[in-house]
Write a protein that holds these residues in place. Structure first.
Motif, PDB file in Angstrom:
ATOM      1  N   LEU B  12      -4.720  32.623 -21.995  1.00  0.00           N
ATOM      2  CA  LEU B  12      -5.862  32.900 -22.600  1.00  0.00           C
ATOM      3  C   LEU B  12      -5.223  32.166 -24.106  1.00  0.00           C
ATOM      4  CD1 LEU B  12      -7.989  35.910 -22.200  1.00  0.00           C
ATOM      5  CD2 LEU B  12      -7.962  33.240 -21.580  1.00  0.00           C
ATOM      6  N   MET B  13      -3.827  32.392 -24.160  1.00  0.00           N
ATOM      7  CA  MET B  13      -3.208  31.530 -25.730  1.00  0.00           C
ATOM      8  C   MET B  13      -2.388  30.842 -24.975  1.00  0.00           C
ATOM      9  SD  MET B  13      -1.602  34.859 -27.262  1.00  0.00           S
ATOM     10  CE  MET B  13      -0.019  35.631 -26.185  1.00  0.00           C
ATOM     11  N   PRO B  14      -3.234  29.492 -24.427  1.00  0.00           N
ATOM     12  CA  PRO B  14      -2.137  28.560 -24.016  1.00  0.00           C
ATOM     13  C   PRO B  14      -1.644  27.240 -25.441  1.00  0.00           C
ATOM     14  CG  PRO B  14      -4.123  27.991 -24.172  1.00  0.00           C
ATOM     15  CD  PRO B  14      -3.774  28.788 -24.094  1.00  0.00           C
ATOM     16  N   ARG B  15      -2.151  27.137 -26.828  1.00  0.00           N
ATOM     17  CA  ARG B  15      -1.768  26.432 -27.889  1.00  0.00           C
ATOM     18  C   ARG B  15      -0.668  27.708 -28.474  1.00  0.00           C
ATOM     19  NH1 ARG B  15      -7.396  24.187 -30.512  1.00  0.00           N
ATOM     20  NH2 ARG B  15      -7.682  23.544 -28.529  1.00  0.00           N
ATOM     21  N   PHE B  16      -0.656  28.409 -28.843  1.00  0.00           N
ATOM     22  CA  PHE B  16       0.778  30.118 -29.079  1.00  0.00           C
ATOM     23  C   PHE B  16       1.895  30.038 -28.804  1.00  0.00           C
ATOM     24  CE2 PHE B  16      -4.067  31.363 -30.459  1.00  0.00           C
ATOM     25  CZ  PHE B  16      -4.119  31.151 -31.455  1.00  0.00           C
ATOM     26  N   ALA B  17       1.767  29.863 -26.892  1.00  0.00           N
ATOM     27  CA  ALA B  17       3.056  30.590 -26.149  1.00  0.00           C
ATOM     28  C   ALA B  17       4.119  28.893 -26.326  1.00  0.00           C
ATOM     29  CB  ALA B  17       2.850  30.697 -25.197  1.00  0.00           C
ATOM     30  N   THR B  18       4.829  29.294 -26.416  1.00  0.00           N
ATOM     31  CA  THR B  18       5.754  28.295 -26.505  1.00  0.00           C
ATOM     32  C   THR B  18       6.166  28.002 -24.615  1.00  0.00           C
ATOM     33  OG1 THR B  18       8.214  29.642 -26.164  1.00  0.00           O
ATOM     34  CG2 THR B  18       7.112  28.169 -28.220  1.00  0.00           C
ATOM     35  N   PRO B  19       6.831  26.749 -24.226  1.00  0.00           N
ATOM     36  CA  PRO B  19       6.933  26.826 -22.855  1.00  0.00           C
ATOM     37  C   PRO B  19       7.952  28.037 -22.595  1.00  0.00           C
ATOM     38  CG  PRO B  19       7.723  24.812 -23.578  1.00  0.00           C
ATOM     39  CD  PRO B  19       7.402  25.444 -25.123  1.00  0.00           C
ATOM     40  N   GLN B  20       8.914  28.418 -23.286  1.00  0.00           N
ATOM     41  CA  GLN B  20       9.491  29.763 -22.697  1.00  0.00           C
ATOM     42  C   GLN B  20       9.135  30.671 -22.329  1.00  0.00           C
ATOM     43  OE1 GLN B  20      10.597  27.408 -25.896  1.00  0.00           O
ATOM     44  NE2 GLN B  20      12.263  26.631 -24.281  1.00  0.00           N
ATOM     45  N   VAL B  21       7.967  31.330 -23.845  1.00  0.00           N
ATOM     46  CA  VAL B  21       7.197  32.207 -23.346  1.00  0.00           C
ATOM     47  C   VAL B  21       6.158  32.251 -21.957  1.00  0.00           C
ATOM     48  CG1 VAL B  21       5.088  33.257 -24.307  1.00  0.00           C
ATOM     49  CG2 VAL B  21       6.820  32.698 -25.803  1.00  0.00           C
ATOM     50  N   ALA B  22       6.089  30.827 -22.293  1.00  0.00           N
ATOM     51  CA  ALA B  22       5.178  30.660 -20.498  1.00  0.00           C
ATOM     52  C   ALA B  22       5.710  30.701 -18.952  1.00  0.00           C
ATOM     53  CB  ALA B  22       4.400  28.992 -20.697  1.00  0.00           C
ATOM     54  N   ARG B  23       6.957  30.391 -19.447  1.00  0.00           N
ATOM     55  CA  ARG B  23       8.370  30.617 -18.254  1.00  0.00           C
ATOM     56  C   ARG B  23       8.243  32.287 -17.891  1.00  0.00           C
ATOM     57  NH1 ARG B  23      10.945  25.488 -19.010  1.00  0.00           N
ATOM     58  NH2 ARG B  23      10.831  23.825 -17.105  1.00  0.00           N
ATOM     59  N   GLY B  66       4.240  27.414 -11.789  1.00  0.00           N
ATOM     60  CA  GLY B  66       4.588  27.650 -13.365  1.00  0.00           C
ATOM     61  C   GLY B  66       5.645  27.512 -13.945  1.00  0.00           C
ATOM     62  N   LEU B  67       6.399  29.014 -13.286  1.00  0.00           N
ATOM     63  CA  LEU B  67       7.938  29.058 -13.750  1.00  0.00           C
ATOM     64  C   LEU B  67       9.202  27.267 -13.495  1.00  0.00           C
ATOM     65  CD1 LEU B  67      10.091  30.802 -14.151  1.00  0.00           C
ATOM     66  CD2 LEU B  67      10.478  31.082 -11.816  1.00  0.00           C
ATOM     67  N   ALA B  68       8.706  26.394 -12.639  1.00  0.00           N
ATOM     68  CA  ALA B  68       9.002  25.144 -13.098  1.00  0.00           C
ATOM     69  C   ALA B  68       8.446  24.182 -13.780  1.00  0.00           C
ATOM     70  CB  ALA B  68       9.089  24.923 -11.365  1.00  0.00           C
ATOM     71  N   SER B  69       7.076  24.456 -13.961  1.00  0.00           N
ATOM     72  CA  SER B  69       7.124  23.527 -15.088  1.00  0.00           C
ATOM     73  C   SER B  69       6.487  23.835 -16.203  1.00  0.00           C
ATOM     74  CB  SER B  69       5.258  22.769 -13.907  1.00  0.00           C
ATOM     75  OG  SER B  69       4.295  24.114 -14.502  1.00  0.00           O
ATOM     76  N   GLY B  70       6.815  24.978 -16.238  1.00  0.00           N
ATOM     77  CA  GLY B  70       5.924  25.548 -17.809  1.00  0.00           C
ATOM     78  C   GLY B  70       4.903  25.470 -18.413  1.00  0.00           C
ATOM     79  N   GLU B  71       4.161  25.259 -18.019  1.00  0.00           N
ATOM     80  CA  GLU B  71       2.865  24.362 -17.897  1.00  0.00           C
ATOM     81  C   GLU B  71       2.286  25.882 -18.986  1.00  0.00           C
ATOM     82  OE1 GLU B  71       1.476  21.793 -15.615  1.00  0.00           O
ATOM     83  OE2 GLU B  71      -0.306  22.440 -16.326  1.00  0.00           O
ATOM     84  N   ARG B  72       1.356  24.693 -19.429  1.00  0.00           N
ATOM     85  CA  ARG B  72       0.896  26.255 -20.642  1.00  0.00           C
ATOM     86  C   ARG B  72      -0.437  25.774 -20.944  1.00  0.00           C
ATOM     87  NH1 ARG B  72       3.304  24.834 -26.079  1.00  0.00           N
ATOM     88  NH2 ARG B  72       3.807  22.400 -25.341  1.00  0.00           N
ATOM     89  N   SER B  73      -1.361  25.148 -19.509  1.00  0.00           N
ATOM     90  CA  SER B  73      -3.051  24.808 -19.694  1.00  0.00           C
ATOM     91  C   SER B  73      -3.403  25.690 -19.060  1.00  0.00           C
ATOM     92  CB  SER B  73      -3.109  23.222 -19.365  1.00  0.00           C
ATOM     93  OG  SER B  73      -2.617  23.056 -17.380  1.00  0.00           O
ATOM     94  N   PRO B  74      -4.507  26.074 -19.127  1.00  0.00           N
ATOM     95  CA  PRO B  74      -5.261  27.333 -18.551  1.00  0.00           C
ATOM     96  C   PRO B  74      -5.685  27.094 -16.889  1.00  0.00           C
ATOM     97  CG  PRO B  74      -6.604  26.286 -19.708  1.00  0.00           C
ATOM     98  CD  PRO B  74      -5.354  25.673 -20.220  1.00  0.00           C
ATOM     99  N   VAL B  75      -4.944  25.416 -16.549  1.00  0.00           N
ATOM    100  CA  VAL B  75      -4.893  25.409 -14.972  1.00  0.00           C
ATOM    101  C   VAL B  75      -4.724  26.618 -14.511  1.00  0.00           C
ATOM    102  CG1 VAL B  75      -5.187  23.496 -13.145  1.00  0.00           C
ATOM    103  CG2 VAL B  75      -5.801  23.386 -15.718  1.00  0.00           C
ATOM    104  N   LEU B  76      -3.518  26.460 -14.368  1.00  0.00           N
ATOM    105  CA  LEU B  76      -2.350  27.338 -13.095  1.00  0.00           C
ATOM    106  C   LEU B  76      -3.226  28.583 -13.565  1.00  0.00           C
ATOM    107  CD1 LEU B  76       1.234  25.814 -12.861  1.00  0.00           C
ATOM    108  CD2 LEU B  76      -0.407  26.589 -11.496  1.00  0.00           C
TER     109      LEU B  76
END
Lengths: 317, 581
Positions: B12-23, B66-76
């Motif tokens: 839900l926070m793809p715009r605010f999260a940096t790849p590091q946070v997503a990872r 998700g961990l490998a790609s650092g994907e921030r879109s809501p798809v994963l």
């Protein structure tokens, strides 16, 4: 803790495996030389020495070779290693040697396909049109032939209940293997049609593929081709006549030493007979059959027949 | 709950999260999921949603992606949320919400979004009722929904209009589609769906796999080749789901367990190899520009490390030993041979035809991988951008390398991954209560469900290593000399002119050489293809006419709506009066 007798039997088994590999490597170029010489003689192209393949391989290995792409240093060695691994899994003399538990019909056919596929990548690396066209044709033929190998496994499993080569051959040696004997003979024909590069035009395509390669890489690729061919022939011979193999007696871990010379003679006889059959088929039957489709259809037909014969007795009864 | 909340945070926070946070979020999900797989099951308070045993493998794979790609879109995140839900209606809502996201990433066509949502809704409705009679038609909507999620269809087209380049979204779609098929067809039905439907799902999966292989073989750029290969493996996954259904229906738990293990190896071992290939292609696209097969090339010299990684990842996708694809294909063949057959030759023919189809699908995937490798990595560069490519920093290749190592671990030591997913296997096989001794996975071996053999992937790898060492030792002992590099022989043709710095294109191997090599590209197949095209054209014409008629009818009805309503009232009144009299 294994007992000393088990360790000693394992070590003797390792020695037998080394002897098996040495025999396979020594005979592989001779077997292809026999095929080439037979086809040349019967086709009216004159005499070709049987040992010409060995001479070619040795002279290539001694030369300072050339290569048109960097992968030509790696790919031939990989192909040779894969072919050697496949040869190690195909029994020629005896059953029950160390490592025979790994041998599976689908695994061996996969390794032999890989041994044919790797040289194609080496041929595609320089980017030339002629070698690329030959490699693309061979890759497509290999892809189409993949349809045959699961059928071959199905025929073997339905006939004997085993997909592992050792268990399958042991079952086929039984006095009453059901309809398995005829089925395994048809299976041998199917895998000989589908597996090795024996078709019309295969030699020319192989020469096209290796046009930019010389030296030890060329020697390794030629030896890998011959080893793959001999592995297919040995597998087909085992399936067609498993009686020539030496097997351990009940309670023993290894076959008796006295049965080994007979097993070597039987293997040589099987190989020569299959080579003669291939020469006859190439010259008489498949002389005009160009392309892969004919072989694919024939191989599928024989593999299906190998299953069909298992049911003929039941239907009649 | 924690897993779901972390997933929600990520999604839900793809715009605010940096790849590091997503990872970090995905890493937390991975750790929690592994912990839940290792610890014994704990029954939580009733009413709280929890991650069940069957969803753990799929959530694990998605979290690694998700961990490998650092994907921030809501798809994963949406995919992981959907896979982690153990309720038909919630799962249906998740799948219907995921389909537009997948459409935005080019995984699913627009038409299939509606069909997939409708299929998931109908399947959820069929599953929600108490009776078992309605399960007789369940596989059709479930199969439509799974095919829509996976982006597979029977259309043999691979152009830009029909799907995007393969990416992490494709992998997520395939994983969720397999999860949907396994849940809706195997686990959720109160009584096992009939064995005939198992065969039907297997045949549909095989057809989809063959079409996926054909798509991969005809695609023009590397991403779409990968998407086609993913569709091919997805079709084989559906085939395995069909085998699990048959095993459940015929009360053969070992067959169902063996087929489900193959499904897990497909999703894990092959999926990780796909992830490595996707990430490596991203690195190549950054360095070399277009991934069009007719424009790139020669990367083996320019980017040797990346090319080697791509070659290894593609080897993991082919059904050749000792790769993960081979382990899956071996288990698939053995499961097909363990199927109960009708008596006689007639009963043996359907499995034989399926086996030949499986072999052909594997062959198509091998050919597609060779084509991709030969056009992208081998040969010569064809554009200035490709000729200027160079390897990225070694750290940037660490992630795809780690994915490849994970895939190799899952395949060479299959017991580890199968132990983590053991409870899902027992649930799919219907093993309730005490688990039989044969249901525990072996660490180093894969057992055939029919008892016809064993496969030791680590033994095969050790044998290959031994043979490689032997070749190296013989080469050193014989004192062979390395060859010297020369220019490729162009058969005596004059050197290419200065305005062709990358050589004459017609004298090089290209992507078109592979496409027409198979038998159906031969002249004998032209007439059949022409007839097929004519039928397709006629069907399209009929569909257009039908759509025109429907539109005209709708327009007429809406134009005269008031009159029609009055007419209907009059007719209804007359009918009622006539009924009373």
């Amino acid at each position: 803790m294994p007992s000393w007798s088990v360790i000693a039997a394992w070590m003797v088994g390792c020695v037998l495996s080394v002897a098996h590999m040495a025999l396979m490597v020594a005979c592989a170029p001779v077997a292809r030389g026999l095929l080439v010489a037979g086809m040349a003689r019967l086709g009216g192209a004159g005499r070709v020495p049987v040992l010409a393949r060995w001479r070619l391989i040795l002279s290539c290995a001694r030369r300072h070779g050339v290569r048109a792409a960097g992968g030509a240093e790696i790919v031939p060695a990989l192909a040779l290693a894969v072919a050697l691994a496949a040869c190690a899994l195909v029994p020629s003399l005896a059953l029950g040697l160390p490592g025979s538990g790994l041998a599976d019909l689908l695994l061996v056919s996969g390794l032999l396909v890989l041994a044919r596929l790797l040289p194609l990548l080496g041929a595609l690396e320089p980017g030339g049109a002629r070698a690329g066209l030959a490699a693309a044709g061979d890759a497509a033929a290999l892809a189409a032939m993949q349809a045959v190998f699961p059928l071959a496994v199905a025929a073997a499993v339905m006939a004997t209940g085993h997909g592992g080569i050792d268990a399958l051959l042991t079952r086929l040696r039984d006095p009453d293997p059901g309809g398995g004997r005829v089925s395994s003979m048809l299976l041998a024909v199917a895998i000989l049609l589908a597996g090795p590069d024996l078709g019309p035009g295969d030699e020319a395509r192989a020469a096209d593929r290796m046009v930019d390669l010389g030296g030890r890489g060329r020697a390794a690729l030629e030896l890998a081709r011959d080893l793959a061919l001999l592995a297919w022939i040995t597998l087909a011979g085992d399936l067609a006549w498993p009686g020539g193999l030496a097997v351990p007696r009940a309670g023993d871990l290894l076959p008796a030493a006295g049965s080994l010379p007979g097993a070597v003679a039987a293997w040589l006889a099987r190989t020569v007979a299959i080579c003669a059959g291939i020469v006859a088929a190439r010259v008489v039957v498949m002389g005009a059959a160009r392309g892969v489709r004919g072989r694919l259809v024939l191989a599928l037909l024989f593999a299906t027949l190998a299953v069909v014969v298992l049911f003929t007795g039941q239907e009649v009864a | 709950m924690l897993v779901l909340s972390v997933l929600l945070l990520d999604g839900l926070m793809p715009r605010f999260a940096t790849p590091q946070v997503a990872r970090a979020g995905w890493g937390l999900v991975l750790v929690l999921a592994v912990a839940m797989a290792c610890l014994p099951p704990v029954s939580g308070p009733a009413g709280l949603p929890r991650v069940d045993a069957l969803s753990l493998p799929f959530v694990l794979i998605l979290s690694v992606a998700g961990l490998a790609s650092g994907e921030r879109s809501p798809v994963l995140a949406g995919a992981a949320l959907t896979a982690g839900v153990d309720h038909p209606v919630l799962f249906c809502i998740g799948a219907a919400g995921l389909l537009p996201l997948l459409h935005a990433r080019g995984v699913v066509s627009r038409g299939m979004v509606a069909w997939g949502s409708a299929g998931a809704a109908v399947a959820a409705a069929l599953l929600s009722g108490p009776g078992s009679g309605r399960l007789a038609v369940l596989p059709v909507p479930a199969l439509v929904a799974a095919a829509a999620l996976m982006g597979v269809s029977l259309r043999p087209l691979a152009g830009g209009r029909h799907g995007g380049s393969g990416g992490v979204a494709h992998l997520a779609g395939v994983v969720v589609g397999l999860c949907l098929a396994a849940r809706m067809l195997v686990v959720w039905p109160v009584v096992p769906v009939g064995a005939v439907w198992g065969g039907g799902v297997a045949v549909a999966g095989l057809a989809l796999a063959l079409v996926g292989g054909g798509r991969a073989l005809g695609a023009r750029d590397a991403g779409r080749v990968l998407a086609g290969m993913l569709a091919g493996w997805g079709g084989l996954g559906l085939l395995l789901v069909g085998l699990v259904m048959t095993g459940r229906a015929d009360d053969l738990p070992l067959l169902a367990l063996g087929a489900f293990r193959a499904l897990m190896l497909l999703a894990g071992g092959v999926g990780m190899a796909f992830l490595a290939a996707i990430l490596t292609l991203e690195r190549i696209a950054e360095a070399a520009g277009s991934l069009d097969l007719a424009r790139a090339g020669g990367l083996a010299v320019l980017m040797p490390r990346t090319s080697g990684l791509l070659a290894l990842a593609l080897a993991g996708l082919c059904a050749l030993p000792p790769s993960g694809g081979f382990a899956v294909a071996w288990l698939l063949v053995q499961s097909l041979l363990a199927l109960p057959r009708a008596e006689g030759l007639v009963g043996a023919m359907p499995p034989l035809a399926t086996l030949a189809g499986v072999g052909l699908a594997c062959g198509l995937l091998i050919l597609a991988a060779v084509r991709l490798l030969s056009c992208l990595v081998l040969g010569r560069p064809r554009t200035p951008r490709a000729a200027g490519a160079s390897d990225p920093a070694p750290g940037r290749l660490a992630v795809p390398g780690a994915c490849l190592a994970g895939s190799a671990w899952m395949v060479l030591v299959p017991g580890g991954w199968l132990w983590l997913t053991r409870r899902a296997g027992w649930e799919a096989a219907g093993l309730a209560g005490p688990v039989p001794s044969g249901a525990l996975p072996d660490w180093l071996a894969l057992a055939a469900p029919g008892g016809s053999g064993m496969l030791y992937p680590l033994g095969v790898a050790a044998l290959l290593a031994l043979a490689g060492g032997l070749v190296w030792a013989l080469s050193r002992l014989a004192g062979t000399v390395p060859s010297r590099p020369v220019a490729a022989w162009n058969e005596g043709a004059p050197p290419s002119p200065p305005w062709m710095p990358f050589g004459e294109p017609t004298a090089q191997a290209g992507p078109a050489q592979f496409a027409g090599m198979l038998p159906w590209g031969a002249p004998a197949g032209y007439s059949a293809r022409r007839g097929l095209r004519r039928i397709v054209r006629l069907l399209r014409y009929a569909a257009r006419r039908a759509a025109w008629l429907v539109e005209a009818g709708v327009a007429g009805v809406s134009r005269h709506a008031m009159g029609l309503v009055l007419l209907w009232l009059a007719v209804a009144a007359l009918a009622r009066m006539w009924g009373r009299s």
